[in-house]
Scaffold this active site. Structure first.
Site, PDB file in Angstrom:
ATOM      1  CG  HIS A 250       0.608  -0.417   5.487  1.00 36.41           C
ATOM      2  ND1 HIS A 250      -0.499  -1.232   5.503  1.00 36.41           N
ATOM      3  CD2 HIS A 250       0.663   0.256   4.203  1.00 36.41           C
ATOM      4  CE1 HIS A 250      -1.146  -0.947   4.438  1.00 36.41           C
ATOM      5  NE2 HIS A 250      -0.751   0.011   3.678  1.00 36.41           N
TER       6      HIS A 250
HETATM    7  O1  RIB Z   1       1.950  -3.867   2.461  1.00 35.76           O
HETATM    8  C1  RIB Z   1       2.469  -2.560   2.950  1.00 35.76           C
HETATM    9  C2  RIB Z   1       4.028  -3.068   3.203  1.00 35.76           C
HETATM   10  O2  RIB Z   1       4.664  -3.113   1.883  1.00 35.76           O
HETATM   11  C3  RIB Z   1       4.798  -1.648   3.793  1.00 35.76           C
HETATM   12  O3  RIB Z   1       5.645  -2.438   4.701  1.00 35.76           O
HETATM   13  C4  RIB Z   1       5.296  -0.834   2.855  1.00 35.76           C
HETATM   14  O4  RIB Z   1       6.271  -0.144   3.273  1.00 35.76           O
HETATM   15  C5  RIB Z   1       5.409  -1.786   1.906  1.00 35.76           C
HETATM   16  O5  RIB Z   1       6.841  -2.219   1.908  1.00 35.76           O
END
Ligand code: RIB
Ligand code: CA
Length: 324
Positions: A250
Site C-alpha cells: 500500500h
Molecule cells: O490500508 C493500508 C494502510 O493502512 C497503509 O498505510 C498501512 O500502513 C496502514 O497504515
C-alpha cells in the site's frame, strides 16, 4: 495508459530532484515505503513525521528513528498525533504487531531527542521548501496543519495512501487510514488543496508473493535483511482478495505515485468522508463535483511496473550499504 519511466526501474540521473516530506505510521509497509523514497534519486526526503495508526505514537516514532539508524541516514523526525482528531483510536496491530514491526529487530533509539511533528513539518515546508508531502497513515498531523497554517500548503501537493471506493480492509466500507481518523480525512479532502489519493482501489493490486522473492533478494546488509523480513512478515497473512499469502505494498505504491505520477491513472472526484462512529465510519462517498473541492483519485495502476520498481530499487540501494 501511456507507458512511463516506471518501466525503467534502474534509477537514471534525475534532471530535477524533488524535495519531499513523509508523514507516516510505521508499520512494516511504511518502512518499506521509506526505503523506496531513500532508494530513489528523483526525490530527496527532507523530513519525516509520525502519527499514531498501525501502532501507538511511541512505537511508530521508535520505528522511524530505528529504521534511519539501521540505514545510517540522518533525517529530521517529528513526533505527531497520538490519537485522531475525534472518535476512538484504533490500530492495525494484528498486521504489524504491538511494536508496529512484528518483532523484527531495529536499533533502539531511546535516547534520541525527537522534535514535534509541527516543528519538523514547518521546517520541511518553510526551510527545505518541499514540493510534496506524502502521507502514509491517518491524516491527523496534516489536518492540524491545514487548520493552523493553510497558506503553507497552498503550493505543495499532498499524496495520500488512504480511502477506498471499492471495498474496505478495516470494515467492508472503509480503508484503515481513513477509518482511523475520518475527521482528518474529511478536512484535508475538502480543503481545496492539491491532493492525490492513492486508495485501496489501486494499492490492493500492488503485491509481492513468495514466488516473486528470490533468496536474499536485497543483499546481505542489515537493511537488506530488514526489508526481506518485513516483506515475508507481511506475506504471512493470507490476503483475503487473492486467497494466497502476499505482501500488499500500500504505502510503497503511494511513494511510487509521488515519484512517477504516470504509473497510475487518476480521475477528478469530490469526496465526502463519513465521520461518525458506526458502520460507515471512514467511508468515502463520491459527490457531484463543485469547483475547487476535487481531488485526483487513482483509479488504475501499472501494478507489475510498481512492484518491479520497488524490488529493483530496494535491492540496488540496500546492496550498496555495508554488510556489517
Ligand atoms: O490500508 C493500508 C494502510 O493502512 C497503509 O498505510 C498501512 O500502513 C496502514 O497504515
Ligand atoms: Ca501506513
Amino acid at each position: 495508459m501511456a507507458r512511463n519511466p516506471v518501466s525503467e526501474s534502474a534509477p537514471r540521473a534525475p534532471t530535477l530532484v524533488r524535495r519531499i516530506h513523509i508523514d507516516t505510521d510505521p508499520g512494516l509497509d511504511d518502512l518499506l515505503a521509506l526505503g523506496l523514497a531513500l532508494a530513489s534519486p528523483e526525490v530527496k526526503l527532507e523530513g519525516i513525521t509520525t502519527v499514531a495508526g498501525n501502532a501507538s505514537i511511541d512505537a511508530v516514532t521508535e520505528n522511524a528513528c530505528g529504521f534511519l539508524a539501521l540505514a545510517d541516514v540522518e533525517i529530521p523526525v517529528g513526533r505527531g498525533a497520538a490519537a485522531p482528531l475525534a472518535l476512538t483510536r484504533t490500530d492495525a496491530e494484528h498486521v504489524h504487531g504491538a511494536d508496529g514491526r512484528k518483532g523484527i529487530a531495529l536499533p533502539v533509539q531511546k535516547k534520541r531527542r525527537v522534535a514535534t511533528a509541527r516543528s519538523v513539518l514547518l521546517h520541511s515546508l518553510r526551510e527545505r521548501r518541499v514540493e510534496q508531502v506524502v502521507a502514509l497513515g491517518p491524516l491527523t498531523n496534516i489536518a492540524e496543519l491545514v487548520s493552523e497554517e493553510p497558506t503553507l500548503l497552498e503550493d505543495i501537493e499532498i499524496v495520500w495512501m488512504g480511502g477506498t471506493l471499492s471495498g474496505g480492509n478495516v470494515t467492508p466500507l472503509a480503508e484503515f487510514n481513513a477509518y482511523a481518523d475520518p475527521g482528518a480525512a474529511a478536512r484535508v479532502l475538502s480543503s481545496g488543496l492539491r491532493v492525490r489519493v492513492i486508495g485501496l482501489d489501486v494499492t490492493k493490486h500492488v503485491r509481492v508473493r513468495a514466488q516473486d522473492l528470490p533468496h536474499s533478494p536485497f543483499g546481505a546488509s542489515p537493511t537488506a535483511r530488514f526489508f526481506e523480513a518485513a516483506l515475508r512478515s507481511l506475506m504471512e497473512t493470507e490476503h483475503p482478495l487473492y486467497g494466497e499469502p502476499c505482501a500488499v505494498l500500500h504505502d510503497p505504491c503511494a511513494v511510487a505515485a509521488a515519484i512517477f505520477p504516470n504509473c497510475l491513472r487518476y480521475e477528478s472526484k469530490q469526496l465526502e468522508v463519513r465521520v461518525e462512529e458506526g458502520r460507515e465510519r471512514g467511508r468515502l462517498m463520491e459527490q457531484t463535483a463543485t469547483r475547487g473541492r476535487c481531488v485526483e483519485y487513482a483509479v488504475e495502476v501499472q501494478s507489475a511496473e510498481v512492484v518491479r520498481l520497488f524490488l529493483d530499487r530496494l535491492a540496488a540501494w540496500s546492496g550498496k550499504l555495508s554488510s556489517n
